[in-house]
Design a protein around this motif. Structure first.
Motif, PDB file in Angstrom:
ATOM      1  N   LYS A  72       0.812  -1.221   0.000  1.00 39.19           N
ATOM      2  CA  LYS A  72       0.000   0.000   0.000  1.00 39.19           C
ATOM      3  C   LYS A  72       0.851   1.279   0.000  1.00 39.19           C
ATOM      4  CE  LYS A  72      -0.780   0.424   5.005  1.00 39.19           C
ATOM      5  NZ  LYS A  72      -1.818   0.490   6.053  1.00 39.19           N
ATOM      6  N   ASP A  73       2.051   1.230   0.610  1.00 37.10           N
ATOM      7  CA  ASP A  73       2.913   2.421   0.598  1.00 37.10           C
ATOM      8  C   ASP A  73       3.391   2.738  -0.817  1.00 37.10           C
ATOM      9  OD1 ASP A  73       2.635   2.791   3.291  1.00 37.10           O
ATOM     10  OD2 ASP A  73       4.490   1.734   3.821  1.00 37.10           O
ATOM     11  N   MET A  74       3.745   1.679  -1.545  1.00 33.87           N
ATOM     12  CA  MET A  74       4.197   1.884  -2.918  1.00 33.87           C
ATOM     13  C   MET A  74       3.058   2.440  -3.775  1.00 33.87           C
ATOM     14  SD  MET A  74       5.890  -0.838  -5.584  1.00 33.87           S
ATOM     15  CE  MET A  74       4.378  -1.836  -5.693  1.00 33.87           C
ATOM     16  N   TYR A  75       1.884   1.868  -3.629  1.00 32.43           N
ATOM     17  CA  TYR A  75       0.740   2.340  -4.414  1.00 32.43           C
ATOM     18  C   TYR A  75       0.386   3.779  -4.034  1.00 32.43           C
ATOM     19  CZ  TYR A  75      -3.987   2.950  -6.114  1.00 32.43           C
ATOM     20  OH  TYR A  75      -5.109   3.455  -6.728  1.00 32.43           O
ATOM     21  N   ARG A  76       0.475   4.086  -2.766  1.00 31.38           N
ATOM     22  CA  ARG A  76       0.183   5.449  -2.315  1.00 31.38           C
ATOM     23  C   ARG A  76       1.134   6.456  -2.964  1.00 31.38           C
ATOM     24  NH1 ARG A  76       2.306   8.618   1.649  1.00 31.38           N
ATOM     25  NH2 ARG A  76       0.931  10.268   2.496  1.00 31.38           N
ATOM     26  N   GLN A  77       2.428   6.106  -3.080  1.00 29.64           N
ATOM     27  CA  GLN A  77       3.397   6.999  -3.711  1.00 29.64           C
ATOM     28  C   GLN A  77       3.073   7.202  -5.193  1.00 29.64           C
ATOM     29  OE1 GLN A  77       6.041   8.651  -1.962  1.00 29.64           O
ATOM     30  NE2 GLN A  77       5.810   9.807  -3.873  1.00 29.64           N
ATOM     31  N   ILE A  78       2.695   6.134  -5.872  1.00 30.87           N
ATOM     32  CA  ILE A  78       2.291   6.239  -7.282  1.00 30.87           C
ATOM     33  C   ILE A  78       1.074   7.149  -7.409  1.00 30.87           C
ATOM     34  CG2 ILE A  78       1.351   4.957  -9.249  1.00 30.87           C
ATOM     35  CD1 ILE A  78       3.021   2.550  -8.306  1.00 30.87           C
ATOM     36  N   HIS A  79       0.121   6.945  -6.525  1.00 34.35           N
ATOM     37  CA  HIS A  79      -1.125   7.708  -6.554  1.00 34.35           C
ATOM     38  C   HIS A  79      -0.863   9.202  -6.328  1.00 34.35           C
ATOM     39  CE1 HIS A  79      -5.481   8.037  -6.363  1.00 34.35           C
ATOM     40  NE2 HIS A  79      -5.348   8.798  -5.280  1.00 34.35           N
ATOM     41  N   ILE A  80       0.142   9.525  -5.520  1.00 36.56           N
ATOM     42  CA  ILE A  80       0.496  10.924  -5.245  1.00 36.56           C
ATOM     43  C   ILE A  80       1.240  11.549  -6.422  1.00 36.56           C
ATOM     44  CG2 ILE A  80       1.952  12.419  -3.810  1.00 36.56           C
ATOM     45  CD1 ILE A  80       1.299  10.575  -1.452  1.00 36.56           C
ATOM     46  N   ASP A  81       2.135  10.775  -7.038  1.00 34.45           N
ATOM     47  CA  ASP A  81       3.012  11.324  -8.081  1.00 34.45           C
ATOM     48  C   ASP A  81       2.292  11.599  -9.389  1.00 34.45           C
ATOM     49  OD1 ASP A  81       5.127  11.270  -6.363  1.00 34.45           O
ATOM     50  OD2 ASP A  81       6.049   9.460  -7.179  1.00 34.45           O
ATOM     51  N   ILE A  82       1.299  10.808  -9.721  1.00 34.14           N
ATOM     52  CA  ILE A  82       0.679  10.930 -11.042  1.00 34.14           C
ATOM     53  C   ILE A  82       0.001  12.290 -11.256  1.00 34.14           C
ATOM     54  CG2 ILE A  82      -1.209  10.043 -12.465  1.00 34.14           C
ATOM     55  CD1 ILE A  82      -0.307   7.243 -11.702  1.00 34.14           C
ATOM     56  N   PRO A  83      -0.767  12.835 -10.320  1.00 32.52           N
ATOM     57  CA  PRO A  83      -1.346  14.172 -10.556  1.00 32.52           C
ATOM     58  C   PRO A  83      -0.297  15.268 -10.721  1.00 32.52           C
ATOM     59  CG  PRO A  83      -2.518  13.051  -8.787  1.00 32.52           C
ATOM     60  CD  PRO A  83      -1.288  12.239  -9.079  1.00 32.52           C
ATOM     61  N   ARG A  84       0.895  15.066 -10.146  1.00 31.33           N
ATOM     62  CA  ARG A  84       1.958  16.066 -10.277  1.00 31.33           C
ATOM     63  C   ARG A  84       2.624  16.023 -11.651  1.00 31.33           C
ATOM     64  NH1 ARG A  84       5.156  14.411  -4.715  1.00 31.33           N
ATOM     65  NH2 ARG A  84       3.565  15.043  -3.207  1.00 31.33           N
ATOM     66  N   MET A  85       2.378  14.983 -12.396  1.00 31.42           N
ATOM     67  CA  MET A  85       3.022  14.767 -13.682  1.00 31.42           C
ATOM     68  C   MET A  85       2.402  15.690 -14.734  1.00 31.42           C
ATOM     69  SD  MET A  85       3.085  11.113 -15.611  1.00 31.42           S
ATOM     70  CE  MET A  85       1.308  11.074 -15.517  1.00 31.42           C
ATOM     71  N   ASN A  86       3.218  16.568 -15.311  1.00 37.24           N
ATOM     72  CA  ASN A  86       2.759  17.526 -16.331  1.00 37.24           C
ATOM     73  C   ASN A  86       1.476  18.245 -15.879  1.00 37.24           C
ATOM     74  OD1 ASN A  86       4.711  16.874 -18.537  1.00 37.24           O
ATOM     75  ND2 ASN A  86       3.758  14.859 -18.350  1.00 37.24           N
ATOM     76  N   PRO A  87       1.536  18.989 -14.790  1.00 34.50           N
ATOM     77  CA  PRO A  87       0.319  19.610 -14.247  1.00 34.50           C
ATOM     78  C   PRO A  87      -0.301  20.662 -15.156  1.00 34.50           C
ATOM     79  CG  PRO A  87       2.273  20.450 -13.133  1.00 34.50           C
ATOM     80  CD  PRO A  87       2.735  19.327 -14.004  1.00 34.50           C
TER      81      PRO A  87
END
Length: 475
Positions: free
Chosen positions: A208-223
């Motif tokens: 769940k920690d790994m998935y949480r990090q992915i979930h956080i990073d994706i909206p920051r990608m090319n905002p």
């Protein structure tokens, strides 16, 4: 008297000669030809209106007053010939004539530049047309010549052929046309089998920690690009990154990998975006579910092949990145000593700015369209992402050398190199960086020992150490 007149005549000749020499140099559009008696049609109306009665001024005074006995008397306008006296009569018109001829020269220069620009655009268009014909012929062949495809792709791929070319150069689909559909069907089914197997585990305690990090990073990608803020796109990226991380436990998910999916996704999506529509604002939900599944699986396999070549960048302690940054430092010391010394004197560590260059493959430093052009070459190079990228980073840093040298302290340098003004860059700037990188690769890649020259022995240090030992022994 005769001798005096002779001296006076010689003096007059010298004065006239001096005046003639001090006139403008002979150039196209200048008045040198007028002084020596040739008519110039654009200036005829000016010359005919010159007042022949006005004395010619000289830097030492009026020629009429100083040498009046040797100059012929002025004639009337009706009978005046196109002689020197009439043509150089009025100094008040010199500035007007000079401005007029200067404007003519500037107009000619402007016309030459426009002509050169038009010719360059025409040649570029012709070259692009020839290149498209070669791509079309190559892609339609039953057994594609991969060497020819690499050769054509290195200098850039036309958007029309880029999706298929990237899939071939990423070793995702075969060069043989007859085997492509079978391969695509098999790989796409295989990917969604992974989704069924791994994706439900994202909520388990161990993942769940790994998935949480992915979930956080994706909206920051090319905002700033609307496409990547759409929920459907973000869900697709989450699945791609999570499945890749689960299949590569040695590294797992590392921040920065999310950026590497973007170019593949955009290129493959461009195949379905109507002509004239901006891909940045395209509503992806307009596409069918089958197309969305194809986009997701194709992006997954291509980014997987990329990451297989640079996985040591993302394993524990990221040794691949540290090694590349170290080589970058040595290359700068070889090709740009002033820049190397400037960074060292201001205590700027290369990891402080170049880590992101290696981790994100310069995606945070240049616009997305430039990244796509850059990857045309990376995919055409052997080990393009792992080795050639290093030389691109060296060329990129060297390109900003003058700006960096103007910064006089650590803070100024870091603010510049972490926020380089590349917003308006185009394929032209990327082409120049790639050309310089290729030169560096040609010089250093086949001679790796030159990157790490043996450090000279500091004899002063060892002599001083020996003297200290001897003095200790005496005491």
């Amino acid at each position: 008297m005769r001798g005096g007149n002779k001296d006076q005549s010689n003096s007059s000749d010298r004065s006239l000669s001096n005046h003639t020499i001090s006139s403008p140099q002979s150039k196209p559009g200048n008045i040198q030809s007028i002084i020596y008696g040739a008519q110039h049609p654009p200036l005829a109306h000016l010359l005919n209106n010159l007042d022949s009665q006005q004395p010619l001024k000289h830097k030492h005074g009026s020629l009429k007053n100083k040498h009046s006995s040797n100059l012929p008397a002025p004639t009337s306008h009706r009978h005046a010939g196109p002689g020197l006296g009439k043509r150089l009569n009025a100094e008040k018109n010199y500035d007007y004539i000079s401005d007029y001829t200067t404007n003519i020269s500037n107009l000619r220069i402007s016309e030459d530049k426009n002509l050169y620009r038009t010719a360059s655009q025409f040649l570029a268009s012709e070259q692009e047309s020839i290149k498209m014909e070669k791509f079309s012929k190559l892609m339609s062949s039953e057994n594609l010549d991969i060497d020819e495809l690499i050769k054509l792709s290195w200098s850039g791929i036309h958007p029309k052929y880029r999706p298929l070319t990237w899939k071939i150069l990423s070793h995702y689909i075969p060069t043989c046309v007859g085997r492509r559909k079978e391969t695509l069907d098999r790989k796409r089914k295989e990917y969604f089998a992974f989704v069924v197997k791994y994706y439900p585990s994202r909520f388990e305690e161990i993942h769940k920690d790994m998935y949480r990090q992915i979930h956080i990073d994706i909206p920051r990608m090319n905002p700033l690009i609307d496409l990547f803020q759409q929920p459907t796109v973000q869900d697709m990226f989450e699945r791609i990154l999570y499945i890749w991380a689960m299949r590569h436990p040695a590294s797992g998910y590392v921040q920065g990998i999310n950026d590497l999916v973007t170019p593949f996704f955009v290129v493959f999506l461009s195949e379905y975006v109507p002509s004239g529509t901006s891909i940045d604002n395209f509503v992806i939900d307009k596409l069918s579910q089958d197309i969305l599944k194809d986009l997701e699986s194709d992006s997954f396999w291509c980014v997987s092949n990329l990451l297989d070549g640079i996985q040591d960048n993302y394993t524990f302690a990221q040794p691949g990145i540290q090694e590349k940054v170290n080589v970058l430092k040595h290359l700068v010391s070889r090709i740009n000593v002033p820049l190397y010394n400037h960074l060292r004197e201001n205590e700027v560590e290369y990891l402080q700015f170049a880590f992101r260059w290696m981790n994100n493959l310069l995606m945070r430093e240049i616009p997305l369209k430039c990244t796509i052009r850059l990857w045309d070459t990376y995919l055409s190079e052997t080990n393009g992402f792992s080795h050639f990228h290093l030389y691109v980073c060296v060329a990129f840093l060297n390109d900003w050398s003058d700006r960096i040298l103007r910064e006089k302290d650590f803070q100024g340098i870091m603010l510049l190199v972490q926020n380089l003004p590349t917003k308006n860059w185009s394929e032209k700037e990327i082409g120049m960086i790639l050309a310089e990188a290729y030169k560096l690769k040609y010089i250093f890649a086949d001679s790796p020992r030159h990157l790490f020259p043996t450090q000279p022995i500091n004899h002063e240090y060892y002599n001083k150490e020996d003297k200290d030992k001897n003095s200790d022994a005496i005491c």
